[in-house]
Scaffold this motif. Structure first.
Motif, PDB file in Angstrom:
ATOM      1  N   UNK A   1       0.825  -1.781  -0.273  1.00 28.03           N
ATOM      2  CA  UNK A   1       0.175   0.081   0.044  1.00 28.03           C
ATOM      3  C   UNK A   1       0.684   0.968  -0.266  1.00 28.03           C
ATOM      4  N   UNK A   2       2.197   0.881   0.364  1.00 33.33           N
ATOM      5  CA  UNK A   2       2.942   2.766   1.037  1.00 33.33           C
ATOM      6  C   UNK A   2       3.693   2.349  -0.453  1.00 33.33           C
ATOM      7  N   UNK A   3       4.853   1.405  -0.651  1.00 32.52           N
ATOM      8  CA  UNK A   3       5.659   1.721  -1.954  1.00 32.52           C
ATOM      9  C   UNK A   3       5.087   0.809  -3.527  1.00 32.52           C
ATOM     10  N   UNK A   4       4.498   0.032  -3.349  1.00 32.03           N
ATOM     11  CA  UNK A   4       4.064  -0.527  -4.744  1.00 32.03           C
ATOM     12  C   UNK A   4       4.983  -1.890  -4.729  1.00 32.03           C
ATOM     13  N   UNK A   5       3.856  -2.962  -5.314  1.00 29.85           N
ATOM     14  CA  UNK A   5       4.360  -4.526  -5.345  1.00 29.85           C
ATOM     15  C   UNK A   5       5.697  -4.302  -5.749  1.00 29.85           C
ATOM     16  N   UNK A   6       6.301  -4.108  -6.489  1.00 30.80           N
ATOM     17  CA  UNK A   6       7.636  -3.591  -6.737  1.00 30.80           C
ATOM     18  C   UNK A   6       8.928  -3.798  -6.139  1.00 30.80           C
ATOM     19  N   UNK A   7       7.966  -3.059  -4.900  1.00 31.50           N
ATOM     20  CA  UNK A   7       8.806  -2.677  -4.236  1.00 31.50           C
ATOM     21  C   UNK A   7       8.766  -3.478  -2.928  1.00 31.50           C
ATOM     22  N   UNK A   8       8.404  -4.858  -3.050  1.00 35.71           N
ATOM     23  CA  UNK A   8       8.268  -5.778  -2.036  1.00 35.71           C
ATOM     24  C   UNK A   8       9.824  -7.058  -2.047  1.00 35.71           C
ATOM     25  N   UNK A   9       9.821  -6.596  -1.135  1.00 35.52           N
ATOM     26  CA  UNK A   9      11.736  -7.530  -0.545  1.00 35.52           C
ATOM     27  C   UNK A   9      11.684  -8.080   0.825  1.00 35.52           C
ATOM     28  N   UNK A  10      11.856  -9.557   0.060  1.00 27.63           N
ATOM     29  CA  UNK A  10      11.786 -10.555   1.452  1.00 27.63           C
ATOM     30  C   UNK A  10      12.397 -10.163   2.072  1.00 27.63           C
ATOM     31  N   UNK A  11      13.635  -9.712   2.323  1.00 28.52           N
ATOM     32  CA  UNK A  11      14.682  -9.211   3.640  1.00 28.52           C
ATOM     33  C   UNK A  11      13.908  -7.669   4.917  1.00 28.52           C
ATOM     34  N   UNK A  12      12.827  -7.418   4.073  1.00 29.23           N
ATOM     35  CA  UNK A  12      11.806  -6.143   4.562  1.00 29.23           C
ATOM     36  C   UNK A  12      10.916  -6.822   5.340  1.00 29.23           C
ATOM     37  N   UNK A  13       9.915  -7.991   4.499  1.00 27.63           N
ATOM     38  CA  UNK A  13       9.444  -8.144   5.311  1.00 27.63           C
ATOM     39  C   UNK A  13       9.384  -9.454   6.798  1.00 27.63           C
ATOM     40  N   UNK A  14      10.477  -9.944   6.025  1.00 28.63           N
ATOM     41  CA  UNK A  14      11.244 -10.666   7.643  1.00 28.63           C
ATOM     42  C   UNK A  14      11.750  -9.818   8.481  1.00 28.63           C
ATOM     43  N   UNK A  15      12.279  -8.136   8.823  1.00 33.98           N
ATOM     44  CA  UNK A  15      12.442  -7.460   9.553  1.00 33.98           C
ATOM     45  C   UNK A  15      10.827  -6.946   9.987  1.00 33.98           C
ATOM     46  N   UNK A  16      10.181  -6.340   9.603  1.00 32.87           N
ATOM     47  CA  UNK A  16       8.798  -6.756   9.861  1.00 32.87           C
ATOM     48  C   UNK A  16       8.032  -7.701  11.020  1.00 32.87           C
ATOM     49  N   UNK A  17       8.690  -8.607   9.992  1.00 38.33           N
ATOM     50  CA  UNK A  17       7.571 -10.256  11.196  1.00 38.33           C
ATOM     51  C   UNK A  17       8.410 -10.245  12.073  1.00 38.33           C
ATOM     52  N   UNK A  18       9.294  -9.583  12.199  1.00 37.36           N
ATOM     53  CA  UNK A  18      10.321  -9.996  13.115  1.00 37.36           C
ATOM     54  C   UNK A  18      10.570 -11.895  13.517  1.00 37.36           C
TER      55      UNK A  18
END
Length: 196
Positions: free
Chosen positions: A25-42
């Motif tokens: 929602x913030x940055x678009x699908x193209x900006x989705x990165x596994x490393x960022x998601x892992x950080x967000x989810x702990x």
């Protein structure tokens, strides 16, 4: 009863989908990165792939939530007593409003590479069918002589027409309708289809 391992996996899946939704929602699908998601989810990056096959599966889960929200928006745009063309116009305007208010989530519905003959989960097809059912009901009133197959094709054509007007207009493409006239032009097209 589920095991603790299954409960942890389900909780991680929920965190990952939530994080992906926020990021899309913030940055678009193209900006989705596994490393960022892992950080967000702990969690570790590898844990993502124990919960989901790949990032596309996570985007599909987000898209499932987006389809639900879009369907609710479209359904709540009319009360069912309006003439069929008016319902189609109200739904189209609600569709446009959703696209404007949730542009990146809306775009992710169509930016994910999926074809009709490709591997698409049944729940995803059901979510799309639910959205299309809102369109097919008034179309069946306008064209009662159509077979089920013809109505399905007309529903897809109607959706594609409105979607194209919205997409090109919001992207401010040279071939698109100016953004401030999208609602007016959708109504004009739909009224012509309904022979009004």
């Amino acid at each position: 009863m589920s095991t603790k391992s299954e409960q942890r996996k389900a909780a991680l899946r929920e965190k990952l989908v939530h994080s992906a939704k926020v990021r899309i929602e913030s940055d678009g699908m193209a900006a989705l990165r596994a490393r960022d998601l892992a950080k967000d989810a702990g969690c570790a990056v590898g844990a993502i792939y124990n919960a989901f096959e790949d990032l596309n599966d996570i985007v599909m889960a987000v898209n499932g939530l987006t389809f639900q929200a879009l369907g609710e928006t479209v359904r709540s745009s009319f009360d069912g007593i309006e003439p069929p063309v008016d319902r189609l116009i109200l739904m189209s305007h609600a569709y446009l409003g959703f696209a404007v208010d949730h542009t990146n989530l809306w775009r992710a519905l169509f930016d994910l590479d999926m074809s009709e003959d490709g591997p698409v989960p049944a729940w995803y097809r059901a979510a799309l069918a639910d959205l299309f059912s809102n369109i097919s009901r008034p179309l069946s009133e306008l064209f009662p002589e159509m077979t089920e197959q013809e109505l399905s094709l007309m529903t897809r054509a109607m959706f594609s027409s409105v979607h194209g007007i919205v997409l090109l207009g919001l992207q401010n493409r040279i071939s698109g309708v100016p953004p401030e006239q999208i609602e007016q032009m959708i109504a004009a097209v739909l009224r012509r289809i309904g022979n009004e």
